[in-house]
Design a protein around this motif. Structure first.
Motif, short mmCIF file in Angstrom:
data_model
loop_
_atom_site.label_atom_id
_atom_site.label_comp_id
_atom_site.label_asym_id
_atom_site.label_seq_id
_atom_site.Cartn_x
_atom_site.Cartn_y
_atom_site.Cartn_z
N LEU B 186 20.49 11.78 -41.39
CA LEU B 186 20.86 10.90 -40.28
C LEU B 186 22.06 11.42 -39.50
CD1 LEU B 186 20.59 7.40 -42.05
CD2 LEU B 186 18.87 8.53 -40.62
N GLY B 187 22.75 12.37 -40.05
CA GLY B 187 23.95 12.91 -39.40
C GLY B 187 24.82 13.52 -40.47
N CYS B 330 24.65 12.86 -44.33
CA CYS B 330 24.24 11.47 -44.50
C CYS B 330 22.71 11.39 -44.53
CB CYS B 330 24.79 10.63 -43.36
SG CYS B 330 24.36 8.88 -43.44
N ARG B 342 21.31 1.78 -40.92
CA ARG B 342 22.63 1.46 -40.38
C ARG B 342 23.64 1.25 -41.52
NH1 ARG B 342 20.74 -2.74 -36.24
NH2 ARG B 342 20.03 -1.15 -34.77
N ILE B 345 24.62 4.46 -43.06
CA ILE B 345 25.58 5.17 -42.20
C ILE B 345 26.98 4.58 -42.37
CG2 ILE B 345 26.22 5.58 -39.80
CD1 ILE B 345 23.22 5.86 -39.16
N ARG B 346 27.07 3.24 -42.39
CA ARG B 346 28.38 2.60 -42.52
C ARG B 346 29.00 2.92 -43.90
NH1 ARG B 346 26.92 1.41 -37.82
NH2 ARG B 346 27.70 3.53 -37.64
N GLU B 349 30.36 6.41 -43.67
CA GLU B 349 31.61 6.45 -42.91
C GLU B 349 32.78 5.87 -43.71
OE1 GLU B 349 29.50 5.91 -38.50
OE2 GLU B 349 30.30 4.19 -39.58
N HIS B 350 32.46 4.88 -44.56
CA HIS B 350 33.52 4.23 -45.34
C HIS B 350 34.22 5.23 -46.27
CE1 HIS B 350 34.65 0.46 -47.96
NE2 HIS B 350 35.67 1.25 -47.77
#
Lengths: 164, 420
Positions: B186-187, B330, B342, B345-346, B349-350
């Motif tokens: 996803l990234g 990710c 989503r 992803i969060r 990032e956490h």
């Protein structure tokens, strides 16, 4: 940009610059409680990766709503994070302010940010394009959204112990 | 300064329970590692979802060598050294994209997606016996497992599946976090750290550091999640899987994501569960997707450059003896519900990346190791933790979750390869 003349008349760029400079000073002093108070509750602090703008569905360096911003600040302040105790020292300048629009209570402001960080006597330089969505409230200007798009955001960065 | 080892015998720097400081800081040793290890191993270069279609490509690295990973017209994956056969210019500097060919920007030599030389401008000056077939881009041997693409510069080493050995079943378990969908990139987060690559190699199955370095991350979680991340209260372990690979099981109830589906849904996933119900997923699917969203309960370290860690890939690249680049990739569900992706992803990032609640603290202590080795060069690096109660596991020695069994596995492989 047909509304730019109206925008220029209604908005005082000097006032906006002073607000952003104050925030820059707050960030360099790590006065994060003061920083949190600059925000409205509804927006995001975003450091995106690449050029995409669908932040919710892409991997960002950070994508903070109000809750995440508070958690991030707590982490900085509690003293258990070795990278933040102490953090790198920073000195930043913000300039090249361009008013990008103003509708209703919102003002969109773009500017350039240069940050020099120092840790272990090792200095690094980062540059970012900042885009603010500011709102005028009864207690003055507040940040609804802030996007800090770093140069090389889709390449290799380094770990950051401060905010842009 | 006197060295307590013979520079001609790097293998003498590694004993079972300790390694010597030059492993982190000797530039000549680093050059030997690039040749003896990175030119003779299966090196992870990309996930198949990063090159989904014919013509899709992504830039990557094998050790210090820049490569292009590209899917050709037949659907086969090629890994090509990013260097024109004429005068060495890189033929591609776009990080990721889609193309029908590669053309060198310097003199216009053109290559197909399989690296074959298609044409050169004004070929007459090379004469009649100019042999294009001998001047294709350098292609590496490529094999995949579970859509993870590996390449090697050595045509003689064992097949990938054999190299991975017992690690394969852990890769299979890890991929269950697709939740019934294929796993998709996803990234990613990318960053460099001024440290030797082996400081990272040691880290992913080192659970001992977690409660110390990541205290501020754990404190940012709710009580239930905090309990999940209190690894040492559980029946976890770390096991040597051979060939330098190791696995650290931190959350035993999350080894197999298809099991324990009747367990209560953790509070932090309740909102996602409700969103999935609202989308029309039935309860078994909701539970499967929610469980997959949180990721697996273990970290798998594959020698020499990739780990599968809870919910992401961690890929290391040796840049120089004291510089290492890291990708935190990710992963999500290809075609899966947007709400689940989503949340993944969060979660990424956490913890991960340059401003995550975990990575900056990892980067700080890794750099501290590199800085610390400037002093007391004669002192060993200790990797003896947990030898006292290590037992035979399923595929190799198994230690307490906080044991340095994974490091010992990596360094025994290092020693074997450096002795060749």
């Amino acid at each position: 940009m047909s509304g730019i003349t109206t925008v220029d008349r209604d908005v005082d760029l000097q006032e906006l610059a002073a607000f952003v400079w104050r925030e820059a000073d707050i960030l360099d002093r790590c006065d994060y409680d003061a920083w949190l108070a600059l925000w409205t509750e509804d927006g995001h602090y975003i450091v995106p990766i690449g050029k995409g703008e669908n932040y919710e569905d892409q991997v960002n360096v950070c994508y903070d709503d109000a809750r995440m911003r508070r958690m991030r600040v707590e982490r900085f302040q509690q003293g258990f994070s070795i990278s933040s105790a102490p953090p790198a020292d920073t000195v930043r300048t913000v300039s090249r302010f361009v008013l990008q629009g103003a509708t209703g209570d919102e003002i969109v402001l773009g500017c350039a940010e240069h940050v020099v960080e120092n840790k272990f006597g090792r200095q690094r330089i980062y540059a970012a394009n900042l885009t603010y969505t500011l709102v005028r409230t009864e207690s003055g200007l507040r940040i609804r959204n802030k996007v800090a798009r770093l140069l090389n955001s889709d390449g290799e960065l380094t770990a950051f112990s401060y905010l842009f | 300064m006197s060295l307590d080892y013979n520079p001609g015998r790097p293998e003498d720097l590694v004993e079972h329970d300790r390694v010597q400081t030059p492993l982190y800081e000797d530039a000549a040793l680093f050059e030997q590692e690039m040749e003896k290890i990175f030119a003779h191993s299966w090196v992870f270069v990309a996930h198949g979802s990063e090159v989904p279609e014919k013509g899709s490509f992504i830039l990557s690295w094998v050790g210090q060598q820049p490569v292009i990973v590209v899917r050709d017209r037949k659907g086969d994956i090629n890994v090509l050294v990013n260097r024109c056969r004429h005068r060495a210019a890189t033929v591609c500097e776009v990080k990721k994209g889609k193309t029908s060919s590669f053309q060198c920007p310097y003199h216009g030599w053109g290559y197909g997606l399989d690296g074959s030389l298609r044409g050169v401008p004004y070929p007459e000056q090379y004469g009649k016996d100019f042999d294009k077939s001998a001047l294709g881009m350098k292609a590496l041997r490529v094999e995949s497992y579970q859509n993870m693409i590996f390449a090697t510069l050595d045509d003689g080493i064992e097949p990938l599946a054999e190299f991975l050995g017992p690690a394969k079943k852990w890769i299979d378990l890890f991929m269950k976090q697709g939740g019934g969908y294929p796993v998709k990139v996803l990234g990613e987060h990318q960053f460099t750290v001024p440290m030797n690559w082996k400081i990272q190699l040691e880290n992913t199955t080192d659970a001992y550091h977690f409660p110390v370095v990541h205290k501020s991350f754990i404190q940012s979680l709710d009580k239930e999640a905090e309990a999940t991340f209190n690894f040492f209260d559980k029946a976890g372990f770390v096991e040597d899987l051979g060939n330098g690979h190791s696995v650290a099981v931190m959350i035993p109830e999350l080894i197999d994501l298809d099991e324990n589906l009747d367990d209560p849904i953790p509070e932090r996933f309740e909102e996602l569960a409700q969103a999935l119900r609202d989308e029309g997923f039935d309860e078994p699917r909701v539970r499967k997707i929610v469980r997959a969203t949180g990721g697996a309960g273990f970290n798998l370290n594959l020698f020499p450059n990739v780990s599968l860690s809870l919910a992401f890939f961690r890929v290391l690249r040796p840049v120089g003896v004291k510089e290492t680049a890291i990708r935190h990739v990710c992963l999500g569900m290809d075609g899966g519900p947007a709400a689940a992706n989503r949340m993944r992803i969060r979660l990424q990032e956490h913890f991960q990346g340059p401003m995550g609640f975990g990575t900056p603290d990892d980067a700080e202590v890794w750099e501290r190791v590199q800085r610390g080795t400037l002093g007391g060069r004669e002192l060993p690096i200790l990797v003896n933790r947990g030898l006292v109660d290590e037992v035979p596991g399923v595929d190799g020695p198994r230690g307490h979750l906080s044991a340095e069994t994974g490091m010992r596995a990596s360094y025994q492989m290092w020693k074997r390869m450096m002795a060749q």
